[in-house]
Design a protein around this motif. Structure first.
Motif, PDB file in Angstrom:
ATOM      1  N   THR A  66       0.839  -1.195   0.000  1.00  0.00           N
ATOM      2  CA  THR A  66       0.000   0.000   0.000  1.00  0.00           C
ATOM      3  C   THR A  66       0.877   1.249   0.000  1.00  0.00           C
ATOM      4  O   THR A  66       0.622   2.208  -0.736  1.00  0.00           O
ATOM      5  CB  THR A  66      -0.944   0.009   1.224  1.00  0.00           C
ATOM      6  N   TRP A  67       1.925   1.240   0.792  1.00  0.00           N
ATOM      7  CA  TRP A  67       2.836   2.382   0.885  1.00  0.00           C
ATOM      8  C   TRP A  67       3.520   2.648  -0.462  1.00  0.00           C
ATOM      9  O   TRP A  67       3.574   3.776  -0.926  1.00  0.00           O
ATOM     10  CB  TRP A  67       3.863   2.099   1.987  1.00  0.00           C
ATOM     11  N   ILE A  68       4.014   1.599  -1.101  1.00  0.00           N
ATOM     12  CA  ILE A  68       4.718   1.784  -2.367  1.00  0.00           C
ATOM     13  C   ILE A  68       3.739   2.170  -3.483  1.00  0.00           C
ATOM     14  O   ILE A  68       4.063   2.989  -4.347  1.00  0.00           O
ATOM     15  CB  ILE A  68       5.569   0.545  -2.732  1.00  0.00           C
ATOM     16  N   TYR A  69       2.537   1.604  -3.458  1.00  0.00           N
ATOM     17  CA  TYR A  69       1.534   2.002  -4.456  1.00  0.00           C
ATOM     18  C   TYR A  69       1.134   3.458  -4.280  1.00  0.00           C
ATOM     19  O   TYR A  69       0.836   4.150  -5.248  1.00  0.00           O
ATOM     20  CB  TYR A  69       0.293   1.114  -4.388  1.00  0.00           C
ATOM     21  N   ARG A  70       1.109   3.932  -3.048  1.00  0.00           N
ATOM     22  CA  ARG A  70       0.776   5.344  -2.823  1.00  0.00           C
ATOM     23  C   ARG A  70       1.843   6.239  -3.463  1.00  0.00           C
ATOM     24  O   ARG A  70       1.525   7.227  -4.122  1.00  0.00           O
ATOM     25  CB  ARG A  70       0.676   5.649  -1.336  1.00  0.00           C
ATOM     26  N   ILE A  71       3.098   5.890  -3.280  1.00  0.00           N
ATOM     27  CA  ILE A  71       4.182   6.655  -3.889  1.00  0.00           C
ATOM     28  C   ILE A  71       4.067   6.592  -5.411  1.00  0.00           C
ATOM     29  O   ILE A  71       4.187   7.606  -6.100  1.00  0.00           O
ATOM     30  CB  ILE A  71       5.555   6.143  -3.400  1.00  0.00           C
ATOM     31  N   ALA A  72       3.797   5.398  -5.950  1.00  0.00           N
ATOM     32  CA  ALA A  72       3.682   5.226  -7.401  1.00  0.00           C
ATOM     33  C   ALA A  72       2.495   6.005  -7.952  1.00  0.00           C
ATOM     34  O   ALA A  72       2.614   6.699  -8.973  1.00  0.00           O
ATOM     35  CB  ALA A  72       3.555   3.743  -7.741  1.00  0.00           C
ATOM     36  N   ILE A 118      -3.775   4.727  -0.246  1.00  0.00           N
ATOM     37  CA  ILE A 118      -2.883   5.034  -1.364  1.00  0.00           C
ATOM     38  C   ILE A 118      -3.114   6.451  -1.874  1.00  0.00           C
ATOM     39  O   ILE A 118      -2.163   7.189  -2.117  1.00  0.00           O
ATOM     40  CB  ILE A 118      -3.072   4.003  -2.500  1.00  0.00           C
ATOM     41  N   THR A 119      -4.381   6.825  -2.018  1.00  0.00           N
ATOM     42  CA  THR A 119      -4.706   8.123  -2.622  1.00  0.00           C
ATOM     43  C   THR A 119      -4.796   9.263  -1.612  1.00  0.00           C
ATOM     44  O   THR A 119      -4.742  10.423  -2.001  1.00  0.00           O
ATOM     45  CB  THR A 119      -6.047   8.055  -3.368  1.00  0.00           C
ATOM     46  N   GLY A 120      -4.979   8.921  -0.343  1.00  0.00           N
ATOM     47  CA  GLY A 120      -5.152   9.964   0.662  1.00  0.00           C
ATOM     48  C   GLY A 120      -6.591  10.457   0.755  1.00  0.00           C
ATOM     49  O   GLY A 120      -6.876  11.419   1.471  1.00  0.00           O
ATOM     50  N   LEU A 121      -7.507   9.805   0.054  1.00  0.00           N
ATOM     51  CA  LEU A 121      -8.923  10.163   0.100  1.00  0.00           C
ATOM     52  C   LEU A 121      -9.623   9.295   1.144  1.00  0.00           C
ATOM     53  O   LEU A 121      -9.099   8.262   1.552  1.00  0.00           O
ATOM     54  CB  LEU A 121      -9.568   9.951  -1.274  1.00  0.00           C
ATOM     55  N   SER A 122     -10.830   9.678   1.528  1.00  0.00           N
ATOM     56  CA  SER A 122     -11.589   8.865   2.481  1.00  0.00           C
ATOM     57  C   SER A 122     -12.183   7.655   1.763  1.00  0.00           C
ATOM     58  O   SER A 122     -12.357   7.658   0.542  1.00  0.00           O
ATOM     59  CB  SER A 122     -12.718   9.689   3.100  1.00  0.00           C
ATOM     60  N   ALA A 123     -12.508   6.620   2.530  1.00  0.00           N
ATOM     61  CA  ALA A 123     -13.119   5.415   1.957  1.00  0.00           C
ATOM     62  C   ALA A 123     -14.450   5.762   1.289  1.00  0.00           C
ATOM     63  O   ALA A 123     -14.766   5.240   0.214  1.00  0.00           O
ATOM     64  CB  ALA A 123     -13.309   4.352   3.034  1.00  0.00           C
ATOM     65  N   THR A 124     -15.217   6.644   1.902  1.00  0.00           N
ATOM     66  CA  THR A 124     -16.489   7.062   1.322  1.00  0.00           C
ATOM     67  C   THR A 124     -16.269   7.749  -0.019  1.00  0.00           C
ATOM     68  O   THR A 124     -16.994   7.506  -0.990  1.00  0.00           O
ATOM     69  CB  THR A 124     -17.238   8.010   2.291  1.00  0.00           C
ATOM     70  N   ASN A 125     -15.252   8.595  -0.080  1.00  0.00           N
ATOM     71  CA  ASN A 125     -14.939   9.285  -1.326  1.00  0.00           C
ATOM     72  C   ASN A 125     -14.520   8.291  -2.404  1.00  0.00           C
ATOM     73  O   ASN A 125     -14.896   8.418  -3.568  1.00  0.00           O
ATOM     74  CB  ASN A 125     -13.838  10.317  -1.084  1.00  0.00           C
ATOM     75  N   ILE A 126     -13.759   7.277  -2.040  1.00  0.00           N
ATOM     76  CA  ILE A 126     -13.327   6.250  -2.997  1.00  0.00           C
ATOM     77  C   ILE A 126     -14.546   5.498  -3.524  1.00  0.00           C
ATOM     78  O   ILE A 126     -14.666   5.249  -4.729  1.00  0.00           O
ATOM     79  CB  ILE A 126     -12.313   5.276  -2.367  1.00  0.00           C
TER      80      ILE A 126
END
Length: 185
Positions: A72-78, A156-164
């Motif tokens: 999850t951490w590496i996908y967030r960076i990617a 990964i995106t920094g958005l809320s689960a509801t927003n996703i």
């Protein structure tokens, strides 16, 4: 079968064994490249951005605290690296009005997201995906191709689960509209 976990290699790198980073690189280079390539839609740029991601990962590995999984951490960076690169290119992407999206039903959407076996359907889906904004394309790819959970994508995106959840629903509707339009042409 994996001999060692990500945490094992991370701790080795953090303690000074930089050669262990190669194991993480081997494990994640293809999936990271794949995600970036699908977001930026250019193989050469994706290769360069993948290298950038691993440079960032190596530099910041000491800051990895394990609050989320390493993937999850590496996908967030990617994801952030790829989306930032597309913003710099100032590409134009399809804009669809909300009123048009509201006409697509859930049963219409389920036709698209099964497992298309026909090559033509896959090509149409790829064409439709390429018309989405890179952030939207990244979210849908993380969910369907990388099998990430809503919570993982939020991390990964920094958005809320509801927003996703809302974004995934709207992206599905956009894809439905695009694919319907493509059939009519």
């Amino acid at each position: 079968m994996e001999l060692y976990t990500d945490i094992y290699y991370i701790k080795r790198v953090q303690s000074g064994d930089t050669a262990s980073f190669g194991c993480l690189l081997d494990r994640y280079s293809r999936p990271v490249y794949s995600l970036i390539c699908r977001i930026v839609d250019n193989r050469e740029d994706a290769e360069e951005l993948t290298q950038d991601v691993f440079m960032k990962v190596f530099k910041n590995l000491a800051g990895f605290k394990g609050d989320s999984s390493f993937s999850t951490w590496i996908y967030r960076i990617a994801y952030n690296t790829a989306v930032s690169a597309t913003r710099k290119n100032k590409q134009e992407f399809l804009a669809i009005e909300d009123s048009v999206l509201d006409n697509a039903t859930e049963s219409d959407l389920s036709e698209i997201y099964g497992y298309p076996e026909e090559e033509e359907k896959m090509m149409d889906l790829e064409a439709a995906l390429s018309q989405l904004h890179p952030e939207d394309r990244g979210i849908i790819l993380l969910f369907y191709m990388k099998n990430k959970t809503i919570e993982d994508i939020a991390g990964i995106t920094g958005l809320s689960a509801t927003n996703i959840k809302t974004k995934l629903h709207r992206i599905r509707k956009k894809l439905h509209l695009l694919l319907t339009t493509m059939k009519e042409v």
